[in-house]
Design an enzyme around this catalytic site. Structure first.
Site, PDB file in Angstrom:
ATOM      1  N   ARG A  24       0.830  -1.396   0.117  1.00 11.59           N
ATOM      2  CA  ARG A  24       0.030  -0.056   0.163  1.00 11.59           C
ATOM      3  C   ARG A  24       1.022   1.150   0.068  1.00 11.59           C
ATOM      4  NH1 ARG A  24      -4.453  -0.298   4.126  1.00 11.59           N
ATOM      5  NH2 ARG A  24      -5.384  -1.960   2.495  1.00 11.59           N
ATOM      6  N   HIS A  48       1.419  -9.786   1.254  1.00 12.94           N
ATOM      7  CA  HIS A  48       1.192  -8.700   2.217  1.00 12.94           C
ATOM      8  C   HIS A  48       2.258  -8.363   3.285  1.00 12.94           C
ATOM      9  CE1 HIS A  48      -0.992  -7.641   6.364  1.00 12.94           C
ATOM     10  NE2 HIS A  48      -1.481  -6.610   5.329  1.00 12.94           N
ATOM     11  N   TYR A 108      -0.666   5.378  11.796  1.00 11.71           N
ATOM     12  CA  TYR A 108      -0.831   3.954  12.252  1.00 11.71           C
ATOM     13  C   TYR A 108       0.603   3.694  13.135  1.00 11.71           C
ATOM     14  CZ  TYR A 108      -4.356   2.711   8.494  1.00 11.71           C
ATOM     15  OH  TYR A 108      -5.086   2.549   7.671  1.00 11.71           O
ATOM     16  N   HIS A 117      -1.267  -0.880  14.824  1.00 10.91           N
ATOM     17  CA  HIS A 117      -1.269  -1.815  13.429  1.00 10.91           C
ATOM     18  C   HIS A 117       0.021  -2.595  13.491  1.00 10.91           C
ATOM     19  CE1 HIS A 117      -0.616  -2.498   9.056  1.00 10.91           C
ATOM     20  NE2 HIS A 117      -1.833  -2.353   9.271  1.00 10.91           N
TER      21      HIS A 117
END
Length: 350
Positions: free
Chosen positions: A41, A101, A134, A258
């Site tokens: 991201r 991820h 985060y 996070h």
């Protein structure tokens, strides 16, 4: 990083002065031979893809894993992938059937007649915007064992190798589930034998059925367990079975928690890991995830301080009750966020 491992904790420590700086230096350093990185991201305004583009145009080998199914950032990732390819970078899109991820970067640099590798592994995305809101931790290391593992990981992600022989990092879907299971079962056996082991886990969610069962059995056997679960949690503390040994809290406050941290303490000592994986079936079985070990003494001390601050928080903590309700703690005198801000300020001044 050449001297020792470094731990960074965002947003208490600057993303631009640490992570972004690594990419900027790697792009401009004539001794850097290659940069490999996963972009999950990034965000439309991230400078990191621009650094990679500059590195590729300078003739460095740049390999980038771009995850096109990164929720909320699909369009930005597609555009960055196009621009990276135009600059000459080798762009890959991961392993068929698996979302990538994990957050990893490997820089190879020519030093005194040999090649030295520098790795960055993180719980958070390479995104400056989320790094301001985060909480995430990252490890910078030149440990050769970690470099070997991250190199193996990128060979797998790019299709250069099907091998998955990792020495230090724990990787899903290859063996992460098995390794977490083994550690919980080992501590459960130690508790049955009279030892007093403990587990502390900080994740976004705990809904994997096997992990719920393993942790339930461990607490029943006598393992002391503290869980910090920001969102969904499928395990309940049952006084009759766990006798106060299972404590579950959620921290909701200044920043979105996070980071994922795993701490296992038994008769042989303490193991500490951080990484991208929650205790969810999708993370353990259907995604490429990495938990990386925290071995350096100062890195471990910093991580322990993070856990201690969050477990001592009484201003932003919600405790999970046996009936599934979350009860907010009333005492407003101790904020983990403020404790960590003060700690970061002292480190800067030092």
């Amino acid at each position: 990083v050449a001297e020792r491992d470094l731990l960074v904790h965002h947003p208490y420590q600057s993303f631009e002065a640490t992570v972004d700086r690594l990419f900027a230096q790697a792009a401009d350093d004539p001794d850097v031979l290659s940069i490999r990185s996963t972009l999950y991201r990034t965000g439309a305004t991230s400078s990191i893809p621009a650094h990679l583009i500059r590195a590729a145009r300078a003739g460095k080998e740049v390999v980038v894993l771009v995850e096109l199914k990164a929720r909320f950032d699909e369009a930005a990732n597609i555009e960055w992938a196009r621009r990276l390819e135009e600059a000459g970078a080798h762009v890959v899109y991961g392993v068929a059937g698996l979302k990538t991820h994990c957050k990893a970067t490997l820089v190879a640099r020519r030093e005194e007649g040999r090649t030295r590798r520098y790795a960055h592994l993180s719980t958070g995305n390479y995104n400056p915007k989320t790094a301001r809101g985060y909480t995430d931790i990252g490890l910078f290391t030149a440990d050769e064992r970690i470099g070997d593992d991250v190199g193996t990981l990128f060979n797998f992600l790019t299709g250069a190798s099907r091998g998955s022989d990792y020495g230090r990092i724990l990787v899903a879907p290859d063996h992460l589930r098995r390794e977490i299971r083994r550690r919980i079962e080992d501590l459960t056996s130690q508790a049955h034998g009279g030892a007093r082991p403990s587990i502390t886990i900080k994740v976004n969610a705990l809904i994997d059925l096997e992990m719920i069962d393993l942790l339930d059995r461990a607490a029943t056997a006598g393992v002391s367990i503290d869980l910090i679960v920001r969102g969904m949690c499928g395990l309940l503390p049952v006084p009759e079975r766990h006798d106060g040994r299972l404590r579950i809290r959620s921290i909701v406050g200044d920043y979105l928690e996070h980071s994922r941290i795993y701490r296992f303490e038994g008769t042989s000592g303490v193991e500490l890991f951080a990484g991208s994986a929650d205790l969810m079936e999708r993370n353990l079985d259907r995604r490429v995830e990495v938990l990386f070990p925290l071995d350096d003494a100062e890195v471990r001390s910093g991580t322990e301080a993070i856990l201690a601050a969050l477990l001592a928080d009484t201003s932003n903590a919600w405790a999970l009750q046996p009936d599934g309700a979350w009860l907010r703690l009333d005492d407003t005198g101790n904020s983990g966020f403020e404790t960590l801000r003060e700690r970061a300020g002292k480190e800067r001044r030092a």
